[in-house]
Design a protein around this motif. Structure first.
Motif, PDB file in Angstrom:
ATOM      1  N   ILE A 313       0.836  -1.216   0.000  1.00 43.61           N
ATOM      2  CA  ILE A 313       0.000   0.000   0.000  1.00 43.61           C
ATOM      3  C   ILE A 313       0.863   1.255   0.000  1.00 43.61           C
ATOM      4  CG2 ILE A 313      -0.372   0.146   2.511  1.00 43.61           C
ATOM      5  CD1 ILE A 313      -3.372   0.627   0.613  1.00 43.61           C
ATOM      6  N   THR A 314       2.065   1.179   0.608  1.00 47.13           N
ATOM      7  CA  THR A 314       2.962   2.348   0.604  1.00 47.13           C
ATOM      8  C   THR A 314       3.479   2.614  -0.807  1.00 47.13           C
ATOM      9  OG1 THR A 314       3.591   1.800   2.862  1.00 47.13           O
ATOM     10  CG2 THR A 314       4.969   3.374   1.730  1.00 47.13           C
ATOM     11  N   LEU A 315       3.847   1.551  -1.533  1.00 46.15           N
ATOM     12  CA  LEU A 315       4.263   1.728  -2.934  1.00 46.15           C
ATOM     13  C   LEU A 315       3.120   2.345  -3.751  1.00 46.15           C
ATOM     14  CD1 LEU A 315       6.145  -1.645  -3.718  1.00 46.15           C
ATOM     15  CD2 LEU A 315       7.099   0.480  -2.842  1.00 46.15           C
ATOM     16  N   ALA A 316       1.885   1.885  -3.476  1.00 43.20           N
ATOM     17  CA  ALA A 316       0.724   2.400  -4.217  1.00 43.20           C
ATOM     18  C   ALA A 316       0.513   3.886  -3.932  1.00 43.20           C
ATOM     19  CB  ALA A 316      -0.524   1.609  -3.833  1.00 43.20           C
ATOM     20  N   GLU A 317       0.636   4.267  -2.661  1.00 42.07           N
ATOM     21  CA  GLU A 317       0.437   5.677  -2.306  1.00 42.07           C
ATOM     22  C   GLU A 317       1.485   6.569  -2.966  1.00 42.07           C
ATOM     23  OE1 GLU A 317      -1.652   5.266   2.101  1.00 42.07           O
ATOM     24  OE2 GLU A 317       0.509   5.482   1.974  1.00 42.07           O
ATOM     25  N   TYR A 318       2.689   6.041  -3.113  1.00 38.63           N
ATOM     26  CA  TYR A 318       3.769   6.813  -3.738  1.00 38.63           C
ATOM     27  C   TYR A 318       3.419   7.142  -5.190  1.00 38.63           C
ATOM     28  CZ  TYR A 318       8.525   7.783  -5.504  1.00 38.63           C
ATOM     29  OH  TYR A 318       9.627   8.347  -6.090  1.00 38.63           O
ATOM     30  N   TYR A 319       2.921   6.138  -5.931  1.00 36.48           N
ATOM     31  CA  TYR A 319       2.538   6.395  -7.330  1.00 36.48           C
ATOM     32  C   TYR A 319       1.263   7.240  -7.406  1.00 36.48           C
ATOM     33  CZ  TYR A 319       6.258   3.570  -9.246  1.00 36.48           C
ATOM     34  OH  TYR A 319       7.500   3.109  -9.606  1.00 36.48           O
ATOM     35  N   ARG A 320       0.384   7.073  -6.427  1.00 38.18           N
ATOM     36  CA  ARG A 320      -0.804   7.948  -6.375  1.00 38.18           C
ATOM     37  C   ARG A 320      -0.377   9.412  -6.252  1.00 38.18           C
ATOM     38  NH1 ARG A 320      -3.053   8.062  -0.673  1.00 38.18           N
ATOM     39  NH2 ARG A 320      -1.244   9.446  -0.533  1.00 38.18           N
ATOM     40  N   ASP A 321       0.666   9.668  -5.440  1.00 42.74           N
ATOM     41  CA  ASP A 321       1.134  11.044  -5.238  1.00 42.74           C
ATOM     42  C   ASP A 321       1.686  11.659  -6.521  1.00 42.74           C
ATOM     43  OD1 ASP A 321       0.359  10.818  -2.666  1.00 42.74           O
ATOM     44  OD2 ASP A 321       2.355  10.597  -1.792  1.00 42.74           O
ATOM     45  N   MET A 322       2.069  10.812  -7.482  1.00 47.98           N
ATOM     46  CA  MET A 322       2.529  11.341  -8.783  1.00 47.98           C
ATOM     47  C   MET A 322       1.338  11.690  -9.679  1.00 47.98           C
ATOM     48  SD  MET A 322       5.501   8.682  -9.839  1.00 47.98           S
ATOM     49  CE  MET A 322       6.520   7.928  -8.585  1.00 47.98           C
ATOM     50  N   GLY A 323       0.133  11.298  -9.250  1.00 47.70           N
ATOM     51  CA  GLY A 323      -1.055  11.581 -10.066  1.00 47.70           C
ATOM     52  C   GLY A 323      -1.559  10.389 -10.851  1.00 47.70           C
ATOM     53  N   TYR A 324      -1.137   9.173 -10.473  1.00 46.09           N
ATOM     54  CA  TYR A 324      -1.594   7.971 -11.181  1.00 46.09           C
ATOM     55  C   TYR A 324      -2.751   7.310 -10.437  1.00 46.09           C
ATOM     56  CZ  TYR A 324       2.643   8.208 -14.046  1.00 46.09           C
ATOM     57  OH  TYR A 324       3.619   8.614 -14.923  1.00 46.09           O
ATOM     58  N   MET A 374      -7.692  10.966  -4.215  1.00 49.58           N
ATOM     59  CA  MET A 374      -7.116  12.067  -3.431  1.00 49.58           C
ATOM     60  C   MET A 374      -6.641  13.216  -4.315  1.00 49.58           C
ATOM     61  SD  MET A 374      -7.212  10.707  -0.408  1.00 49.58           S
ATOM     62  CE  MET A 374      -6.984   9.223   0.581  1.00 49.58           C
ATOM     63  N   GLN A 375      -6.650  14.410  -3.683  1.00 46.45           N
ATOM     64  CA  GLN A 375      -5.872  15.509  -4.254  1.00 46.45           C
ATOM     65  C   GLN A 375      -4.512  15.436  -3.574  1.00 46.45           C
ATOM     66  OE1 GLN A 375      -7.356  19.465  -3.709  1.00 46.45           O
ATOM     67  NE2 GLN A 375      -5.746  20.369  -4.938  1.00 46.45           N
ATOM     68  N   THR A 376      -3.460  15.289  -4.369  1.00 50.46           N
ATOM     69  CA  THR A 376      -2.129  15.089  -3.787  1.00 50.46           C
ATOM     70  C   THR A 376      -1.551  16.431  -3.342  1.00 50.46           C
ATOM     71  OG1 THR A 376      -1.009  15.341  -5.906  1.00 50.46           O
ATOM     72  CG2 THR A 376      -1.768  13.131  -5.341  1.00 50.46           C
ATOM     73  N   LEU A 377      -0.417  16.365  -2.663  1.00 53.34           N
ATOM     74  CA  LEU A 377       0.195  17.586  -2.133  1.00 53.34           C
ATOM     75  C   LEU A 377       0.611  18.554  -3.245  1.00 53.34           C
ATOM     76  CD1 LEU A 377       2.429  16.114   0.733  1.00 53.34           C
ATOM     77  CD2 LEU A 377       0.175  17.159   0.922  1.00 53.34           C
ATOM     78  N   ASN A 378       0.840  18.008  -4.466  1.00 52.94           N
ATOM     79  CA  ASN A 378       1.232  18.919  -5.567  1.00 52.94           C
ATOM     80  C   ASN A 378       0.032  19.340  -6.420  1.00 52.94           C
ATOM     81  OD1 ASN A 378       0.763  16.731  -7.315  1.00 52.94           O
ATOM     82  ND2 ASN A 378       2.882  16.047  -7.154  1.00 52.94           N
ATOM     83  N   GLY A 379      -1.179  19.032  -5.928  1.00 55.47           N
ATOM     84  CA  GLY A 379      -2.377  19.531  -6.614  1.00 55.47           C
ATOM     85  C   GLY A 379      -2.942  18.617  -7.678  1.00 55.47           C
ATOM     86  N   SER A 380      -2.249  17.502  -8.008  1.00 50.12           N
ATOM     87  CA  SER A 380      -2.795  16.588  -9.020  1.00 50.12           C
ATOM     88  C   SER A 380      -3.786  15.627  -8.352  1.00 50.12           C
ATOM     89  CB  SER A 380      -1.670  15.820  -9.706  1.00 50.12           C
ATOM     90  OG  SER A 380      -0.927  15.105  -8.751  1.00 50.12           O
ATOM     91  N   GLU A 381      -4.459  14.826  -9.173  1.00 51.99           N
ATOM     92  CA  GLU A 381      -5.411  13.842  -8.649  1.00 51.99           C
ATOM     93  C   GLU A 381      -4.845  12.456  -8.850  1.00 51.99           C
ATOM     94  OE1 GLU A 381      -9.489  13.699 -10.031  1.00 51.99           O
ATOM     95  OE2 GLU A 381      -9.668  15.858  -9.777  1.00 51.99           O
ATOM     96  N   GLY A 382      -4.963  11.630  -7.828  1.00 53.52           N
ATOM     97  CA  GLY A 382      -4.530  10.245  -7.951  1.00 53.52           C
ATOM     98  C   GLY A 382      -5.418   9.373  -7.079  1.00 53.52           C
ATOM     99  N   SER A 383      -5.423   8.079  -7.347  1.00 48.72           N
ATOM    100  CA  SER A 383      -6.282   7.211  -6.532  1.00 48.72           C
ATOM    101  C   SER A 383      -5.593   5.889  -6.233  1.00 48.72           C
ATOM    102  CB  SER A 383      -7.602   6.935  -7.273  1.00 48.72           C
ATOM    103  OG  SER A 383      -7.367   6.135  -8.419  1.00 48.72           O
ATOM    104  N   VAL A 384      -5.991   5.303  -5.121  1.00 46.82           N
ATOM    105  CA  VAL A 384      -5.593   3.934  -4.786  1.00 46.82           C
ATOM    106  C   VAL A 384      -6.887   3.140  -4.578  1.00 46.82           C
ATOM    107  CG1 VAL A 384      -4.519   2.435  -3.071  1.00 46.82           C
ATOM    108  CG2 VAL A 384      -3.421   4.589  -3.679  1.00 46.82           C
ATOM    109  N   SER A 385      -7.096   2.115  -5.384  1.00 45.51           N
ATOM    110  CA  SER A 385      -8.253   1.229  -5.227  1.00 45.51           C
ATOM    111  C   SER A 385      -7.751  -0.090  -4.657  1.00 45.51           C
ATOM    112  CB  SER A 385      -8.929   0.963  -6.572  1.00 45.51           C
ATOM    113  OG  SER A 385      -9.128   2.180  -7.270  1.00 45.51           O
ATOM    114  N   ILE A 386      -8.423  -0.602  -3.635  1.00 41.96           N
ATOM    115  CA  ILE A 386      -7.975  -1.854  -3.000  1.00 41.96           C
ATOM    116  C   ILE A 386      -8.995  -2.955  -3.274  1.00 41.96           C
ATOM    117  CG2 ILE A 386      -7.377  -3.012  -0.847  1.00 41.96           C
ATOM    118  CD1 ILE A 386      -6.549  -0.363   0.307  1.00 41.96           C
ATOM    119  N   ILE A 387      -8.519  -4.044  -3.853  1.00 40.43           N
ATOM    120  CA  ILE A 387      -9.366  -5.211  -4.095  1.00 40.43           C
ATOM    121  C   ILE A 387      -8.758  -6.367  -3.321  1.00 40.43           C
ATOM    122  CG2 ILE A 387     -10.195  -6.798  -5.865  1.00 40.43           C
ATOM    123  CD1 ILE A 387      -9.853  -4.183  -7.750  1.00 40.43           C
TER     124      ILE A 387
END
Length: 588
Positions: A313-324, A374-387
């Motif tokens: 989940i930490t790896l996922a949050e990192y890529y979410r913060d890039m806007g993915y 989420m809206q990330t700290l740099n203003g982009s949008e990213g999401s983490v979906s958990i299945i």
């Protein structure tokens, strides 16, 4: 000066140190002469308790334990994608080079390749103010994904100097920042983050876009939103792993993180081999270009299994913060809960239901709560979906892991053993499953599929529910005594089950179905229902309607209409009209 202690007692993966060691809670430690990785999980004035993420055979009282001063953390930087890690982010390919087929203990390898040079484009200039989340450099990590290196969340200041565009390793300084207190901080392409701490965001959005999977029963009947949570519970052999494979292959997420948590070794090998051969349908490149696998098989130490979920989940949050948009497949959370139960037993904690620890629910909720758009700290949008897959013993959905998971997810795809044995895949049962996202996503379906999409979806569900009620009567007295309108309901329900809900993963057009085709298929089935109902109302018996092969023709639409020839649905509507006219003529 690193703090040290000595082992006093050992109980499986749990070890005890006597006296006040000065260690901190959740601190990472090195245990014994082989420097096994461990984590502090309990502290008192007299005893420090540590869980070890590796096999503890051979440790003995008196062996040294050394604190690191850091929590268990993962390295975040280019090189995560197209890689296979164990539960604490050690790359299996590197471990294999140093220790062969079996992972030896105390293996010390870098999480990411520290010698590989990445072609780097610097995106900040001297004099700029940067804060947590600001993108400082871009690297083409794989053919499919641009990696955006960011300022760590806890740092802000003014850029003093930047490196030229060029090739850099993940540890070479590329940007120097002056902090508010006057100190200088050198930033690299990589950063570290503790796995048990969620990465900060600016805001959380409500669910508004679906995670499109190409699977009709999911997209149409039980959709999951981007940033949503879903559970796939099912007994042995019902298709949990295969359903997750299909979602990983076809969903419109940018990045897939697959956590094999406590699964059988042969199953994990199959996943690894299959994923490395798959071609990404979106780009034509290998699917591994946007995938990371975390392999933690059932014979690996239980403590590492418990950590693997947080690593993923930490790896996922990192890529979410890039806007993915990131989708996590956790397979399976039951094995993770069993690891918690085993550790809890070793710690002699008071057991709750079925021996699971009393904090099972709060651990599950903390995991699923890290999903979101989420809206990330740099203003982009990213999401983490958990299945998350759940493997209840004996397929019993009333056991604690399934019941507690149900409280925290908004999407429940219940797999059914009888469907799986009847070769009906995906074996998701439409009566035990539900999605709370349907109303949230209704505006999206209205704008992107059809304005009637949700209404028709509800009609489909109503027919399936009616079938369930009628089948109770049929079991008692047979179907011949039913009136014709109820016989029609059973026939249309059969068309829905075979022609819409059942899907063939090995058929080129049926393995992944675009949302527009899903709607047209649903619309066609309901159009047939309307026409047939009109005939039955006029007094036409079902036996006459069944003489035509129209019902089977509509079932085969899923194979006969290619995904890029949706105009063919007009011909099928004409065929239904022709069937209607023909029955009227014959029986006029």
């Amino acid at each position: 000066m690193h703090k040290t202690g000595t082992i006093y007692g050992i109980n499986g993966p749990v070890i005890y140190l006597k006296g006040n060691t000065g260690f901190q809670m959740a601190e990472m430690v090195y245990v014994g002469k082989e420097r096994l990785v461990g984590e502090v999980i309990r502290l008192t004035n007299d005893i420090t308790t540590i869980q070890v993420f590796e096999e503890t055979t051979g440790l003995r009282p008196g062996d040294p334990v050394e604190a690191t001063g850091d929590a268990i953390s993962v390295t975040l930087g280019p090189g995560i994608l197209n890689n296979i890690f164990d539960g604490i982010e050690r790359p299996l390919s590197e471990i294999a080079k140093s220790s062969g087929k079996y992972i030896s203990r105390g293996v010390s390898v870098d999480s990411l390749d520290t010698e590989k040079k990445w072609q780097t484009h610097i995106t900040v200039k001297p004099g700029e103010f940067v804060s947590g989340g600001t993108i400082i450099a871009e690297v083409q990590e794989t053919q499919a994904i641009v990696h955006k290196s960011m300022v760590p969340p806890n740092i802000s200041g003014t850029v003093l100097e930047v490196a030229m565009d060029g090739e850099y390793t993940i540890n070479e300084p590329i940007v120097t920042v002056q902090l508010a207190n006057g100190k200088e901080e050198k930033l690299t392409l990589a950063q570290k983050w503790p796995i048990r701490v969620p990465r900060p965001t600016a805001a959380r959005f409500a669910a508004s876009k679906p995670l499109i999977t190409g699977q009709r029963i999911l997209d149409t009947l039980f959709p999951i939103a981007k940033g949503g949570t879903a559970a796939i519970p099912g007994g042995f052999g019902t298709g949990k792993t295969m359903t997750q494979h299909q979602i990983a292959k076809w969903s419109n997420a940018d990045i897939i993180i697959y956590i094999g948590c406590g699964e059988r070794g042969n199953e994990m090998t199959q996943v690894l081999e299959e994923f490395s051969e798959l071609v990404d349908p979106r780009s034509g490149k290998p699917l591994m270009d946007r995938t990371t696998l975390i392999a933690n098989t059932s014979n690996m130490p239980v403590a590492a299994r418990e950590a693997s979920i947080y690593t993923g989940i930490t790896l996922a949050e990192y890529y979410r913060d890039m806007g993915y948009d990131v989708a996590i497949m956790a397979d399976s959370t039951s094995r993770w809960a069993e690891a918690l139960r085993e550790l809890s037993g070793r710690l002699e904690e008071m057991p709750a239901e079925e021996g699971f620890p009393a904090y099972l629910a709060s651990r599950l909720s903390a995991f699923y709560e890290r999903a979101g758009m989420m809206q990330t700290l740099n203003g982009s949008e990213g999401s983490v979906s958990i299945i998350g897959a759940v493997s209840p013993q004996g397929g019993d959905f009333s056991e604690p892991v399934t019941q507690n998971t149900k409280r925290f997810v908004r999407c429940f795809w219940g797999l059914d053993k009888s469907l799986a044995y009847a070769r009906h895949f995906p074996a998701i049962h439409w009566l035990t499953s539900y999605s709370e996202y349907v109303n949230d996503l209704a505006p999206w379906y209205r704008d992107n599929a059809d304005k009637n999409f949700v209404d028709e979806r509800n009609q489909l569900m109503a027919i399936l529910n009616q079938e369930s009620n009628l089948m109770e009567i049929v079991k008692l007295i047979g179907s011949d005594v039913l009136p014709d309108d109820q016989k029609l309901t059973l026939e249309i329900a059969r068309v829905i089950r075979l022609g819409f809900l059942q899907q063939n993963a090995f058929h080129k057009d049926d393995t992944c179905v675009p949302i527009r085709k899903q709607f047209l298929m649903m619309d066609l089935i309901l159009y047939l229902n309307t026409k047939a109902k009109a005939l039955v109302t006029m007094g036409m018996p079902m036996s006459i309607l069944k003489e035509s092969n129209i019902f089977d023709r509509i079932i085969s639409v899923k194979y006969d209409v290619p995904n890029d020839r949706l105009d063919m649905f007009d011909d099928y509507r004409k065929e239904v009209d022709h069937f209607y006219d023909e029955v009227l003529e014959k029986n006029a």
